[in-house]
Design a protein around this motif. Structure first.
Motif: not given
Length: 454
Positions: A115, A130, A133
């Motif tokens: 993340r 947001d 990844f």
């Protein structure tokens, strides 16, 4: 199946040999999408000794991918793609934080699951992080080894715990050795008991003990976790039954290295637990533990201090000596690596003593094709005391030759019966499996001795 090359029938016929064919891609290639690679990726694989990872990330390769493993300052392990997904800087120069790894170039912070936690160069309120990844794989540490899982994230299996990991009085000492060749030819060596007679004993000198030079009666048997070889030898008034254990696809267990068949013992347990992990198609690493408990080191020959990064405490493993010295006294490493960077199966002329290699390849093809067909990874459902049973052992029985019975036939029968006791029966999944197996082996020994005395 790979078509086997026929022997030449002409003297000085080197010119008539065919060109070197391509490798058996189904079994040897490990890149993403390859048949064997997809099988191997569905199991937890060791990548490094815990001692190799300090306060900074460790770069490594696995399945042809460049990766880093690191430990956050809070103690969690992570595996990330080596190159930052922002501008490609190597995360070997990343800085571990409490919850991830920060790239040195622009400060992007990646969590252990990939993340993107921070993109500090972006304007306040940026939502870029947001939805992004970075490539990541699950990691965990266990008994001095760091493991990773490199398969589909929706199919992460439980970390398997085998009974040999928790053997009473045992000490597991991590080690690893890099081989500049394909993973399969290294793994196959475990299922080739005949090489112990020649390479390890008769050809140069006794690497372990003279007993290994006795050509054994051989058998190869499937188990709930893979397969074992069964070798049975006579040494004076003893019969020594030994089984190395392959836990598919690439885990192997080996018995006492310096076993000599002199002392009676029932179901002595594991001396080595080791994976053959693919770095890429032409490089692999043997990584695992040397076991140190009284059954596998009764005379104090094993040396814990000689086990570690690129070293282990028995002959013929790794580069070691000069090339000429290795030519004069070759070991496993030399015999395996010199088969070519990827051994060519179609050039082999397999014989009786290669039955274990043939069976191993067959079982691997079976599981590779199951994965390709969308089936689940084969695993053993058996448990003994909450642990998965394993089958590697050395059993030495005090059984003299019996008048009127061919001794090779007697050895074959003993090997068969010992294997049945170890693999079969209600005791197989009992909490006291080891004790039950030993009691049954001693009862069997007494019955054979009684037959000899009759």
């Amino acid at each position: 199946m790979v078509a086997q090359k026929q022997f030449l029938t002409t003297a000085y016929g080197g010119y008539l040999q065919q060109e070197v064919p391509s490798e058996n891609i189904e079994l040897t290639h490990v890149e993403k999408g390859s048949p064997a690679g997809e099988l191997l990726r569905r199991y937890w694989q060791p990548i490094a000794l815990t001692s190799e990872l300090g306060e900074v990330p460790l770069g490594f390769r696995m399945f042809g991918e460049d990766l880093v493993v690191f430990r956050t300052t809070s103690g969690e392990y992570g595996i990330l793609d080596r190159h930052c997904s922002h501008r490609g800087t190597s995360l070997e120069f990343g800085l571990p934080t409490e919850n991830g790894l920060r790239c040195c170039y622009h400060g992007w912070l990646f969590g252990v699951d990939g993340r993107v936690l921070e993109t500090p160069g972006d304007p306040p309120g940026s939502a870029l992080k947001d939805r992004l990844f970075h490539g990541a794989y699950p990691a965990r540490e266990y008994k001095g080894l760091i493991f990773g899982y490199f398969g589909p994230p929706a199919s992460i299996p439980e970390f398997p715990l085998y009974d040999s990991y928790e053997y009473p009085g045992d000490k597991l000492v991590p080690y690893c050795i890099t081989y500049p060749c394909n993973w399969l030819q290294v793994q196959e060596n475990v299922m080739d008991p005949a090489h112990a007679v020649f390479l390890h004993t008769r050809v140069t000198f006794s690497h372990f003990s003279d007993t290994w030079g006795e050509l054994p009666v051989m058998d190869f048997v499937e188990t709930p976790t893979g397969m074992i070889y069964v070798t049975t030898r006579r040494w004076k008034d003893k019969v020594w039954v030994r089984s190395n254990d392959i836990l598919l696809p690439n885990l192997a267990q080996v018995g006492h290295i310096w076993e000599d068949g002199q002392d009676a013992k029932p179901f002595a347990r594991v001396g080595i637990t080791r994976w053959t992990t693919p770095i890429d198609n032409t490089t692999c690493k043997v990584i695992g533990w040397r076991h140190f408990h009284p059954e596998v080191n009764p005379r104090g020959i094993g040396k814990e201090e000689e086990c570690g990064v690129e070293k282990v405490d028995f002959y013929g493993q790794g580069v070691g000596k000069s090339f000429e010295e290795r030519q004069r006294l070759p070991g496993d490493y030399d015999a395996i690596v010199s088969q070519r960077s990827i051994a060519r199966h179609s050039l082999e002329h397999l014989t009786y003593c290669d039955k274990g290699v043939v069976m191993l390849r067959r079982l691997l093809r079976r599981d590779i094709r199951k994965i390709a067909a969308g089936e689940e990874v084969p695993t053993s459902t058996l448990r003994s005391g909450g642990l998965i049973p394993t089958y590697c052992h050395d059993t030495v029985l005090s059984v003299p030759q019996i008048a009127g019975i061919d001794d090779l036939e007697l050895q074959e029968e003993i090997g068969r019966r010992v294997t049945e006791i170890i693999l079969e029966g209600d005791h197989h999944t009992s909490d006291d499996r080891v004790a039950a197996v030993r009691n049954l082996l001693l009862e069997y020994e007494q019955s054979v001795v009684a037959q000899a005395a009759a």
